[in-house]
Design a protein around this motif. Structure first.
Motif, PDB file in Angstrom:
ATOM      1  N   VAL A 151      51.699  38.221 -10.578  1.00 32.13           N
ATOM      2  CA  VAL A 151      51.272  39.006  -9.424  1.00 32.13           C
ATOM      3  C   VAL A 151      51.715  40.454  -9.602  1.00 32.13           C
ATOM      4  O   VAL A 151      52.918  40.713  -9.743  1.00 32.13           O
ATOM      5  CB  VAL A 151      51.863  38.436  -8.124  1.00 32.13           C
ATOM      6  CG1 VAL A 151      51.418  39.272  -6.931  1.00 32.13           C
ATOM      7  CG2 VAL A 151      51.457  36.973  -7.930  1.00 32.13           C
ATOM      8  N   PRO A 152      50.807  41.414  -9.600  1.00 30.14           N
ATOM      9  CA  PRO A 152      51.211  42.823  -9.677  1.00 30.14           C
ATOM     10  C   PRO A 152      52.140  43.192  -8.526  1.00 30.14           C
ATOM     11  O   PRO A 152      51.910  42.786  -7.376  1.00 30.14           O
ATOM     12  CB  PRO A 152      49.882  43.577  -9.577  1.00 30.14           C
ATOM     13  CG  PRO A 152      48.847  42.595 -10.050  1.00 30.14           C
ATOM     14  CD  PRO A 152      49.339  41.250  -9.585  1.00 30.14           C
ATOM     15  N   ASP A 153      53.173  43.966  -8.829  1.00 25.38           N
ATOM     16  CA  ASP A 153      54.152  44.341  -7.808  1.00 25.38           C
ATOM     17  C   ASP A 153      53.508  45.083  -6.642  1.00 25.38           C
ATOM     18  O   ASP A 153      53.947  44.949  -5.491  1.00 25.38           O
ATOM     19  CB  ASP A 153      55.245  45.220  -8.424  1.00 25.38           C
ATOM     20  CG  ASP A 153      56.137  44.458  -9.400  1.00 25.38           C
ATOM     21  OD1 ASP A 153      56.192  43.215  -9.304  1.00 25.38           O
ATOM     22  OD2 ASP A 153      56.774  45.111 -10.253  1.00 25.38           O
ATOM     23  N   ALA A 182      43.577  42.169  -7.861  1.00 27.20           N
ATOM     24  CA  ALA A 182      43.803  41.189  -6.797  1.00 27.20           C
ATOM     25  C   ALA A 182      43.365  39.799  -7.246  1.00 27.20           C
ATOM     26  O   ALA A 182      42.626  39.643  -8.226  1.00 27.20           O
ATOM     27  CB  ALA A 182      43.035  41.586  -5.541  1.00 27.20           C
ATOM     28  N   LEU A 183      43.813  38.793  -6.509  1.00 34.54           N
ATOM     29  CA  LEU A 183      43.422  37.410  -6.779  1.00 34.54           C
ATOM     30  C   LEU A 183      42.170  37.071  -5.985  1.00 34.54           C
ATOM     31  O   LEU A 183      42.121  37.249  -4.765  1.00 34.54           O
ATOM     32  CB  LEU A 183      44.557  36.459  -6.405  1.00 34.54           C
ATOM     33  CG  LEU A 183      44.292  34.971  -6.683  1.00 34.54           C
ATOM     34  CD1 LEU A 183      44.135  34.717  -8.186  1.00 34.54           C
ATOM     35  CD2 LEU A 183      45.419  34.104  -6.114  1.00 34.54           C
ATOM     36  N   HIS A 184      41.166  36.552  -6.679  1.00 31.00           N
ATOM     37  CA  HIS A 184      39.903  36.142  -6.061  1.00 31.00           C
ATOM     38  C   HIS A 184      39.794  34.622  -6.135  1.00 31.00           C
ATOM     39  O   HIS A 184      40.187  34.002  -7.128  1.00 31.00           O
ATOM     40  CB  HIS A 184      38.721  36.774  -6.798  1.00 31.00           C
ATOM     41  CG  HIS A 184      38.760  38.266  -6.822  1.00 31.00           C
ATOM     42  ND1 HIS A 184      37.962  39.048  -6.015  1.00 31.00           N
ATOM     43  CD2 HIS A 184      39.513  39.124  -7.560  1.00 31.00           C
ATOM     44  CE1 HIS A 184      38.211  40.322  -6.257  1.00 31.00           C
ATOM     45  NE2 HIS A 184      39.151  40.395  -7.201  1.00 31.00           N
ATOM     46  N   TRP A 185      39.207  34.036  -5.065  1.00 31.82           N
ATOM     47  CA  TRP A 185      39.093  32.565  -5.020  1.00 31.82           C
ATOM     48  C   TRP A 185      37.944  32.195  -4.083  1.00 31.82           C
ATOM     49  O   TRP A 185      38.137  31.541  -3.074  1.00 31.82           O
ATOM     50  CB  TRP A 185      40.416  31.955  -4.539  1.00 31.82           C
ATOM     51  CG  TRP A 185      40.710  30.593  -5.099  1.00 31.82           C
ATOM     52  CD1 TRP A 185      40.253  29.387  -4.630  1.00 31.82           C
ATOM     53  CD2 TRP A 185      41.520  30.297  -6.243  1.00 31.82           C
ATOM     54  NE1 TRP A 185      40.732  28.367  -5.411  1.00 31.82           N
ATOM     55  CE2 TRP A 185      41.526  28.892  -6.413  1.00 31.82           C
ATOM     56  CE3 TRP A 185      42.251  31.071  -7.137  1.00 31.82           C
ATOM     57  CZ2 TRP A 185      42.225  28.258  -7.434  1.00 31.82           C
ATOM     58  CZ3 TRP A 185      42.949  30.442  -8.154  1.00 31.82           C
ATOM     59  CH2 TRP A 185      42.928  29.047  -8.288  1.00 31.82           C
ATOM     60  N   HIS A 186      36.722  32.625  -4.438  1.00 28.27           N
ATOM     61  CA  HIS A 186      35.621  32.440  -3.484  1.00 28.27           C
ATOM     62  C   HIS A 186      34.285  32.372  -4.200  1.00 28.27           C
ATOM     63  O   HIS A 186      34.136  32.832  -5.342  1.00 28.27           O
ATOM     64  CB  HIS A 186      35.589  33.606  -2.492  1.00 28.27           C
ATOM     65  CG  HIS A 186      35.072  34.883  -3.104  1.00 28.27           C
ATOM     66  ND1 HIS A 186      33.791  35.310  -2.921  1.00 28.27           N
ATOM     67  CD2 HIS A 186      35.657  35.796  -3.914  1.00 28.27           C
ATOM     68  CE1 HIS A 186      33.600  36.439  -3.584  1.00 28.27           C
ATOM     69  NE2 HIS A 186      34.717  36.759  -4.198  1.00 28.27           N
TER      70      HIS A 186
END
Length: 222
Positions: free
Chosen positions: A205-207, A128-132
């Motif tokens: 982005v993973p499907d 997943a994408l993390h942004w924190h």
């Protein structure tokens, strides 16, 4: 169903959540309370989506407090709510639990691991994408559903209708590019994942992320 989205910065949009709404023929409304100060009412909300943003629930801003009034009304009415990053933190703050600095700032792609079988069809591991750099406390009445290698509290399920994720399943590739080019200084400062904006974009982005996002929304709206 009327889906009301609270968006908190121009470069963090609904992504695949909007696709899910269109596939299911739901009415889709996006609010920008940080700019215009407008919020939907609880009565006109069938599903509330609370997206991420650079602010903190701990900030002393009137519209942030007003969001929590809306969240509390929806919790009282047992309506479905999904929160991503800041959005998840807002739900937790509404429930009276603290938002604190995470042990590691996470910006970029990294796996999250399923911690509960409560939601059917979720893989054991998803990148997943993390942004924190802040995190929530999992409320006593909720269960932990995701963890990462650096931060344990990555996702919670409250009852059968509220999900909060510290990370992002919703971005599509154009959303990732938008986040990386506009907030390109953020990944470079004390980032525990050690990824540059260019590396974040190149990852893609993973499907399965969109598929998992759909499953989560299906679960809380069933």
């Amino acid at each position: 169903m009327r889906v009301n989205v609270l968006q908190h910065t121009p470069n963090e949009g609904p992504g695949s959540i909007q696709d899910w709404a269109h596939v299911n023929y739901h009415d889709f409304y996006v609010y920008h309370p940080y700019q215009f100060g407008n919020l939907p009412t609880a009565d006109e909300t069938d599903l509330l989506i609370i997206l991420g943003g650079p602010m903190s629930p701990n900030d002393d801003l009137p519209w942030i407090k007003q969001e929590r009034v809306l969240i509390q009304k929806l919790l009282d009415q047992h309506k479905p709510i999904f929160g991503a990053c800041y959005g998840a933190q807002q739900i937790v703050k509404t429930l009276g639990y603290p938002i604190t600095k995470a042990p590691h700032k996470e910006v970029g792609w990294a796996p999250v691991y399923r911690q509960s079988d409560a939601i059917p069809g979720i893989p054991e591991k998803v990148v997943a994408l993390h942004w924190h750099e802040e995190m929530f406390t999992v409320p006593d009445q909720a269960q932990l559903i995701f963890s990462s290698d650096l931060v344990k509290n990555q996702g919670f399920l409250l009852g059968d209708n509220v999900i909060g994720l510290q990370f992002h399943f919703e971005p599509l590739i154009d959303n990732v590019r938008e986040m990386a080019v506009n907030d390109n200084g953020y990944p470079l400062d004390h980032n525990g994942l050690h990824q540059t904006p260019a590396e974040i974009i190149a990852h893609g982005v993973p499907d399965e992320n969109k598929q998992v996002m759909f499953k989560l929304l299906d679960f809380i709206t069933k």
